[in-house]
Design a protein around this motif. Structure first.
Motif, PDB file in Angstrom:
ATOM      1  N   ARG A  23      26.697  34.522  94.471  1.00  0.00           N
ATOM      2  CA  ARG A  23      26.696  35.244  95.753  1.00  0.00           C
ATOM      3  C   ARG A  23      25.438  36.077  95.925  1.00  0.00           C
ATOM      4  O   ARG A  23      24.900  36.172  97.024  1.00  0.00           O
ATOM      5  CB  ARG A  23      27.952  36.104  95.881  1.00  0.00           C
ATOM      6  CG  ARG A  23      29.219  35.250  96.087  1.00  0.00           C
ATOM      7  CD  ARG A  23      30.464  36.067  96.339  1.00  0.00           C
ATOM      8  NE  ARG A  23      30.335  36.977  97.459  1.00  0.00           N
ATOM      9  CZ  ARG A  23      30.447  36.633  98.746  1.00  0.00           C
ATOM     10  NH1 ARG A  23      30.675  35.385  99.075  1.00  0.00           N
ATOM     11  NH2 ARG A  23      30.334  37.539  99.695  1.00  0.00           N
ATOM     12  N   ALA A  26      22.726  33.755  96.965  1.00  0.00           N
ATOM     13  CA  ALA A  26      22.934  33.369  98.364  1.00  0.00           C
ATOM     14  C   ALA A  26      22.470  34.481  99.306  1.00  0.00           C
ATOM     15  O   ALA A  26      21.811  34.213 100.313  1.00  0.00           O
ATOM     16  CB  ALA A  26      24.406  33.044  98.603  1.00  0.00           C
ATOM     17  N   GLU A  27      22.786  35.722  98.970  1.00  0.00           N
ATOM     18  CA  GLU A  27      22.366  36.854  99.800  1.00  0.00           C
ATOM     19  C   GLU A  27      20.849  36.979  99.843  1.00  0.00           C
ATOM     20  O   GLU A  27      20.274  37.224 100.900  1.00  0.00           O
ATOM     21  CB  GLU A  27      22.989  38.152  99.287  1.00  0.00           C
ATOM     22  CG  GLU A  27      24.458  38.282  99.580  1.00  0.00           C
ATOM     23  CD  GLU A  27      25.080  39.527  98.954  1.00  0.00           C
ATOM     24  OE1 GLU A  27      24.338  40.477  98.628  1.00  0.00           O
ATOM     25  OE2 GLU A  27      26.319  39.537  98.796  1.00  0.00           O
ATOM     26  N   ARG A  30      19.591  34.483 102.070  1.00  0.00           N
ATOM     27  CA  ARG A  30      20.259  34.560 103.375  1.00  0.00           C
ATOM     28  C   ARG A  30      21.042  33.282 103.684  1.00  0.00           C
ATOM     29  O   ARG A  30      20.963  32.720 104.779  1.00  0.00           O
ATOM     30  CB  ARG A  30      19.268  34.867 104.483  1.00  0.00           C
ATOM     31  CG  ARG A  30      18.541  36.180 104.287  1.00  0.00           C
ATOM     32  CD  ARG A  30      17.582  36.453 105.428  1.00  0.00           C
ATOM     33  NE  ARG A  30      16.605  37.449 105.082  1.00  0.00           N
ATOM     34  CZ  ARG A  30      16.755  38.759 105.248  1.00  0.00           C
ATOM     35  NH1 ARG A  30      17.860  39.223 105.722  1.00  0.00           N
ATOM     36  NH2 ARG A  30      15.796  39.590 104.919  1.00  0.00           N
ATOM     37  N   VAL A  31      21.805  32.854 102.684  1.00  0.00           N
ATOM     38  CA  VAL A  31      22.628  31.657 102.809  1.00  0.00           C
ATOM     39  C   VAL A  31      24.086  32.090 102.878  1.00  0.00           C
ATOM     40  O   VAL A  31      24.533  32.895 102.062  1.00  0.00           O
ATOM     41  CB  VAL A  31      22.424  30.729 101.585  1.00  0.00           C
ATOM     42  CG1 VAL A  31      23.343  29.520 101.655  1.00  0.00           C
ATOM     43  CG2 VAL A  31      20.973  30.298 101.477  1.00  0.00           C
ATOM     44  N   ASP A  32      24.806  31.576 103.860  1.00  0.00           N
ATOM     45  CA  ASP A  32      26.227  31.887 103.982  1.00  0.00           C
ATOM     46  C   ASP A  32      27.014  31.064 102.972  1.00  0.00           C
ATOM     47  O   ASP A  32      26.836  29.847 102.879  1.00  0.00           O
ATOM     48  CB  ASP A  32      26.738  31.560 105.388  1.00  0.00           C
ATOM     49  CG  ASP A  32      26.213  32.526 106.436  1.00  0.00           C
ATOM     50  OD1 ASP A  32      25.975  33.699 106.088  1.00  0.00           O
ATOM     51  OD2 ASP A  32      26.045  32.105 107.585  1.00  0.00           O
ATOM     52  N   VAL A  33      27.859  31.758 102.219  1.00  0.00           N
ATOM     53  CA  VAL A  33      28.733  31.082 101.255  1.00  0.00           C
ATOM     54  C   VAL A  33      30.146  31.621 101.405  1.00  0.00           C
ATOM     55  O   VAL A  33      30.368  32.620 102.087  1.00  0.00           O
ATOM     56  CB  VAL A  33      28.239  31.266  99.796  1.00  0.00           C
ATOM     57  CG1 VAL A  33      26.912  30.558  99.574  1.00  0.00           C
ATOM     58  CG2 VAL A  33      28.156  32.725  99.410  1.00  0.00           C
ATOM     59  N   SER A  35      33.887  33.248 100.302  1.00  0.00           N
ATOM     60  CA  SER A  35      34.255  34.514  99.652  1.00  0.00           C
ATOM     61  C   SER A  35      34.247  34.335  98.140  1.00  0.00           C
ATOM     62  O   SER A  35      34.279  33.214  97.631  1.00  0.00           O
ATOM     63  CB  SER A  35      35.656  34.927 100.106  1.00  0.00           C
ATOM     64  OG  SER A  35      36.611  34.021  99.570  1.00  0.00           O
ATOM     65  N   TYR A  56      25.565  24.773  98.057  1.00  0.00           N
ATOM     66  CA  TYR A  56      25.965  25.129  96.697  1.00  0.00           C
ATOM     67  C   TYR A  56      25.187  24.366  95.626  1.00  0.00           C
ATOM     68  O   TYR A  56      24.895  24.909  94.575  1.00  0.00           O
ATOM     69  CB  TYR A  56      27.470  24.945  96.524  1.00  0.00           C
ATOM     70  CG  TYR A  56      28.246  25.804  97.490  1.00  0.00           C
ATOM     71  CD1 TYR A  56      28.260  27.195  97.352  1.00  0.00           C
ATOM     72  CD2 TYR A  56      28.918  25.248  98.562  1.00  0.00           C
ATOM     73  CE1 TYR A  56      28.950  27.999  98.240  1.00  0.00           C
ATOM     74  CE2 TYR A  56      29.606  26.038  99.459  1.00  0.00           C
ATOM     75  CZ  TYR A  56      29.617  27.412  99.299  1.00  0.00           C
ATOM     76  OH  TYR A  56      30.296  28.204 100.188  1.00  0.00           O
TER      77      TYR A  56
END
Length: 111
Positions: A23, A26-27, A30-33, A35, A56
């Motif tokens: 996570r 990803a942050e 700036r990639v949405d993943v 929860s 992923y």
């Protein structure tokens, strides 16, 4: 080649730690993943052979600093696995023949 599970264990990480790091990556990008809870479930699936989708795949390769192939993730599109196609075509042809025979038997006049 090393499995995803082995790559994680080589770093001394639990699945929870791997999810936290995933996570964070990803942050940064700036990639949405998903929860954290969902990612933990997904990580377990990936470690048991399910091929992850993008983004992923890229994140996992970066997380473990390895190529996807090194992690045992085969991302070859099915249409490029030409060795499988002849067998599949034979199976389809045989099933069509069986279906056609059944249809002919049903359509034939009864004596």
């Amino acid at each position: 080649m090393v499995s995803l599970r082995d790559a994680r264990r080589d770093r001394g990480w639990s699945q929870t730690t791997a999810v936290i790091r995933l996570r964070e990556l990803a942050e940064q990008g700036r990639v949405d993943v998903a929860s954290a809870a969902s990612l933990k479930t997904q990580l377990s699936r990936w470690e048991n052979g399910t091929v992850p989708d993008e983004p992923y795949r890229t994140l996992l390769a970066e997380l473990y600093d390895r190529e996807l192939g090194e992690l045992g993730i085969d991302v070859t599109p099915h249409w490029e696995r030409s060795h499988e196609i002849p067998g599949l075509l034979t199976e389809i042809r045989d099933e069509l023949r069986q279906l056609n025979a059944l249809l002919r038997d049903q359509a034939a006049p009864r004596a």
